[in-house]
Design a protein around this motif. Structure first.
Motif, PDB file in Angstrom:
ATOM      1  N   UNK A   1       4.599   4.353 -14.948  1.00  0.00           N
ATOM      2  CA  UNK A   1       3.627   4.221 -14.067  1.00  0.00           C
ATOM      3  C   UNK A   1       4.475   3.529 -12.785  1.00  0.00           C
ATOM      4  N   UNK A   2       4.239   4.221 -11.582  1.00  0.00           N
ATOM      5  CA  UNK A   2       4.597   3.583 -10.370  1.00  0.00           C
ATOM      6  C   UNK A   2       3.694   2.334  -9.891  1.00  0.00           C
ATOM      7  N   UNK A   3       4.295   1.274 -10.244  1.00  0.00           N
ATOM      8  CA  UNK A   3       3.559  -0.080 -10.144  1.00  0.00           C
ATOM      9  C   UNK A   3       3.041  -0.301  -8.540  1.00  0.00           C
ATOM     10  N   UNK A   4       4.071   0.017  -7.775  1.00  0.00           N
ATOM     11  CA  UNK A   4       3.670  -0.054  -6.320  1.00  0.00           C
ATOM     12  C   UNK A   4       2.702   0.754  -5.779  1.00  0.00           C
ATOM     13  N   UNK A   5       2.615   2.051  -6.138  1.00  0.00           N
ATOM     14  CA  UNK A   5       1.473   2.865  -6.210  1.00  0.00           C
ATOM     15  C   UNK A   5       0.034   2.473  -6.576  1.00  0.00           C
ATOM     16  N   UNK A   6       0.235   1.992  -8.020  1.00  0.00           N
ATOM     17  CA  UNK A   6      -1.015   1.328  -8.657  1.00  0.00           C
ATOM     18  C   UNK A   6      -1.440   0.121  -7.846  1.00  0.00           C
ATOM     19  N   UNK A   7      -0.523  -0.877  -7.525  1.00  0.00           N
ATOM     20  CA  UNK A   7      -1.053  -1.839  -6.690  1.00  0.00           C
ATOM     21  C   UNK A   7      -1.571  -1.678  -5.419  1.00  0.00           C
ATOM     22  N   UNK A   8      -1.033  -0.827  -4.630  1.00  0.00           N
ATOM     23  CA  UNK A   8      -1.315  -0.253  -3.411  1.00  0.00           C
ATOM     24  C   UNK A   8      -2.832   0.352  -3.474  1.00  0.00           C
ATOM     25  N   UNK A   9      -3.226   1.063  -4.388  1.00  0.00           N
ATOM     26  CA  UNK A   9      -4.566   1.431  -4.821  1.00  0.00           C
ATOM     27  C   UNK A   9      -5.665   0.447  -5.219  1.00  0.00           C
ATOM     28  N   UNK A  10      -5.090  -0.544  -6.087  1.00  0.00           N
ATOM     29  CA  UNK A  10      -5.847  -1.481  -6.411  1.00  0.00           C
ATOM     30  C   UNK A  10      -6.195  -2.667  -5.086  1.00  0.00           C
TER      31      UNK A  10
ATOM     32  N   UNK B   1       3.116   4.566   0.351  1.00  0.00           N
ATOM     33  CA  UNK B   1       2.117   3.711   0.031  1.00  0.00           C
ATOM     34  C   UNK B   1       1.058   3.184   0.758  1.00  0.00           C
ATOM     35  N   UNK B   2       1.245   3.512   1.724  1.00  0.00           N
ATOM     36  CA  UNK B   2       0.118   3.221   2.744  1.00  0.00           C
ATOM     37  C   UNK B   2       0.576   1.829   3.690  1.00  0.00           C
TER      38      UNK B   2
ATOM     39  N   UNK C   1     -10.065  -3.260  -3.943  1.00  0.00           N
ATOM     40  CA  UNK C   1     -10.693  -4.664  -4.116  1.00  0.00           C
ATOM     41  C   UNK C   1     -10.721  -5.320  -2.601  1.00  0.00           C
ATOM     42  N   UNK C   2     -10.401  -4.494  -1.532  1.00  0.00           N
ATOM     43  CA  UNK C   2     -10.283  -5.112  -0.142  1.00  0.00           C
ATOM     44  C   UNK C   2      -9.340  -6.085   0.502  1.00  0.00           C
ATOM     45  N   UNK C   3      -8.120  -6.046  -0.226  1.00  0.00           N
ATOM     46  CA  UNK C   3      -6.970  -7.039   0.306  1.00  0.00           C
ATOM     47  C   UNK C   3      -5.897  -6.316   0.413  1.00  0.00           C
ATOM     48  N   UNK C   4      -5.025  -6.805   1.161  1.00  0.00           N
ATOM     49  CA  UNK C   4      -3.563  -6.041   1.964  1.00  0.00           C
ATOM     50  C   UNK C   4      -2.649  -6.232   0.779  1.00  0.00           C
ATOM     51  N   UNK C   5      -1.922  -5.331   1.151  1.00  0.00           N
ATOM     52  CA  UNK C   5      -0.380  -5.415   0.354  1.00  0.00           C
ATOM     53  C   UNK C   5       0.676  -5.453   0.931  1.00  0.00           C
ATOM     54  N   UNK C   6       1.567  -6.717   0.514  1.00  0.00           N
ATOM     55  CA  UNK C   6       2.922  -6.883   1.013  1.00  0.00           C
ATOM     56  C   UNK C   6       3.973  -6.768  -0.119  1.00  0.00           C
ATOM     57  N   UNK C   7       5.141  -6.498   0.288  1.00  0.00           N
ATOM     58  CA  UNK C   7       6.341  -6.345  -0.854  1.00  0.00           C
ATOM     59  C   UNK C   7       7.381  -7.127  -0.838  1.00  0.00           C
ATOM     60  N   UNK C   8       7.754  -7.365  -1.698  1.00  0.00           N
ATOM     61  CA  UNK C   8       9.222  -8.437  -1.770  1.00  0.00           C
ATOM     62  C   UNK C   8      10.059  -7.315  -2.217  1.00  0.00           C
ATOM     63  N   UNK C   9      11.397  -7.482  -1.462  1.00  0.00           N
ATOM     64  CA  UNK C   9      12.361  -6.608  -1.720  1.00  0.00           C
ATOM     65  C   UNK C   9      13.802  -7.513  -1.771  1.00  0.00           C
ATOM     66  N   UNK C  10      14.669  -7.485  -2.716  1.00  0.00           N
ATOM     67  CA  UNK C  10      15.747  -8.534  -2.733  1.00  0.00           C
ATOM     68  C   UNK C  10      16.889  -7.766  -2.215  1.00  0.00           C
TER      69      UNK C  10
END
Length: 532
Positions: A140-149, A204-205, A153-162
């Motif tokens: 499962x593409x977790x980034x894609x799933x999280x973006x859709x979730x 991912x939007x 639920x009407x919240x924004x997506x941010x990403x951590x990248x090392x």
């Protein structure tokens, strides 16, 4: 590789190239004259004494959830070396809807998902590496799933990248002592990073923040931050970029690590350009300097994003020692979101891919304590920045100590009967008031008090209570008020308040505000008893 005489000439050339790229990035930043031109690059940091529109949006988000999840979840360790087999990653009940709902119901407005941590394992199927979910039992593409979730639920997506990747190129960065790249390797890794960041920022939007980490293991020039920043702003202009341990020293701009207690106006931005400061798991100090210098010696405004964890560890751990208490979370929220700063609180999913129920419950308890209505963000404190006065105050504990968000300050009256008045900048709708009493050596003192609101030029009582204690949330029928007043009628000793907040009703678009204040005798609250 480490520094050596043989690498010195290349290092000098590389340094010149990096400095040139930093100033090239600066040359693309809008000047004050260009700021009026419609073609200005939206979201780019420019010399300023206040937040730009993207930074103000971040400040307004106030509270988010950090989500540490990945191959480290299955190791019992915070960091791994990039050598664990992808087959060990196996979240058989993965449910990003549960994560997003937990964040939304906790009054949070966004999440920061770990897309890739220091070991290099990617939570999406990246064409640039085999070390990702595509090589695991659960693809499962977790980034894609999280973006859709998040959208659900009407919240924004941010990403951590090392930035640090201990798996890349057979582990060339595996050991963190005295690392350095030659010019070719540095540019190769920049190409690798930019390829992955392009994947994350185009597939991912909208991404509200990019949280970069691990920069301390290499000289800062090796990360080519100006080029990374330029790419991010090209792909998503409103995406804010922060790099952990963001500030350096004048004598050593790449010094590790300058902590918030050492921040001073004009210190150099260690990773320039970037939009906000990070230094986990530290909290900002009071007062929190906001202006830092770029390579052009001009000052840039940078808010601070506090990053702390609800549990003892960042990643889920089988022997975690417990959760922060609601009292701790309340004070931490007030501290971290004062002074136009932001808080993200980490809640790690377990090995099934679910957040533990006790985490979810604790988050909801904290949201309720902070005055959030179910499914709504933590409300803004209308008294932050209000003019506050008292008819009595101790010399070392002025009235301002009850509204500054600083856990080290409070208001102390000079007598057992005293009043504190809060003057708002304009009339506001108010339906919740939250009070915390400062506990002296003799304990809590307040025994009777009254809340009053100035409505149409007249003071009206809205609540009468007895003890305040650790924290008291008072719900009142909505009033339209320009001032609030707390009158302590009876106390066993000198009354002291460490925090006072007032909140507006949650409003959906198109709904009308409720009407005027209710009679004093009709005030009711489940939090402490109304008048009869």
């Amino acid at each position: 590789m480490s520094h050596s005489k043989n690498s010195a000439p290349a290092r000098t050339v590389r340094d010149l190239l990096i400095i040139a790229s930093m100033f090239a990035a600066l040359s693309t930043l809008p000047t004050s004259a260009e700021a009026q031109v419609k073609t200005q690059r939206k979201g780019w940091i420019t010399p300023s004494t206040g937040p730009n529109s993207a930074q103000q949006t971040q400040i307004d988000r106030r509270f988010g959830m950090f989500i540490h999840f990945g191959i480290n979840t299955y190791s019992g360790k915070e960091w791994t070396e990039g050598t664990r087999l992808p087959s060990t990653y196996n979240p058989t009940k993965l449910d990003t809807d549960q994560w997003a709902k937990a964040a939304r119901d906790a009054g949070m407005t966004y999440v920061i998902l770990i897309a890739k941590h220091h070991e290099g394992f990617c939570l999406w199927d990246s064409p640039a590496t085999e070390y990702d979910v595509g090589s695991s039992p659960v693809t499962t593409d977790v980034v894609a799933a999280m973006a859709e979730s998040c959208r659900k639920y009407g919240i924004e997506l941010g990403l951590y990248y090392s930035l640090w990747d201990r798996n890349w190129r057979d582990g060339i960065m595996r050991h963190s002592g005295s690392l350095d790249f030659d010019e070719r390797t540095s540019l190769d890794y920049l190409s690798y990073m930019n390829g992955q960041l392009t994947e994350l920022l185009t597939n991912y939007g909208d991404v509200c923040e990019l949280w970069l980490d691990g920069g301390w293991v290499l000289p800062r020039e090796d990360w080519h931050i100006p080029e990374v920043y330029k790419l991010v702003k090209k792909l998503q202009p409103d995406c804010l970029v922060g790099v952990n341990w963001s500030i350096g020293l004048h004598e050593n701009p790449d010094f590790h690590a300058v902590r918030p207690a050492g921040y001073k106006k004009g210190l150099p931005i260690r990773y320039f350009p970037s939009d906000f400061r990070l230094g986990d798991p530290m909290l900002p100090v009071f007062p929190d300097p906001k202006l830092y210098s770029g390579p052009d010696k001009q000052l840039y405004y940078m808010p601070f994003e506090t990053t702390v964890t609800l549990n003892t560890h960042w990643f889920w751990h089988p022997y975690d020692e417990g959760l922060k208490s609601v009292d701790e979370l309340e004070v931490m929220y007030e501290h971290s979101t004062a002074q136009d700063n932001v808080l993200i609180l980490n809640s790690p999913p377990n090995r099934f891919g679910l957040m533990d129920e006790h985490n979810v419950v604790r988050l909801h308890e904290a949201a309720a304590r902070l005055g959030a209505n179910p499914g709504k963000p933590i409300p803004r404190n209308l008294l932050a920045g209000a003019s506050v006065s008292a008819d009595s105050e101790a010399a070392d504990a002025p009235a301002s100590g009850a509204v500054d968000g600083n856990p080290e300050t409070h208001w102390a009256a000079g007598k057992t009967q005293a009043a504190m008045t809060f003057k708002l900048a304009s009339e506001q709708s108010i339906d919740r008031i939250r009070i915390r009493e400062f506990k002296a050596a003799s304990g809590f003192a307040i025994q009777e008090f009254v809340l009053e609101a100035l409505v149409n030029g007249s003071w009206r009582g809205v609540y009468e209570g007895t003890e305040v204690g650790t924290s008291l949330l008072i719900r009142i029928p909505t009033v339209e008020a320009s001032q609030l007043r707390i009158r302590v009628l009876k106390a066993s000793s000198q009354p002291r308040l460490s925090h006072v907040a007032a909140h507006s009703p949650d409003e959906a678009p198109g709904t009308e505000r409720s009407g005027s204040a209710v009679p004093f005798s009709d005030a009711r609250s489940s939090s402490g008893g109304g008048l009869s």
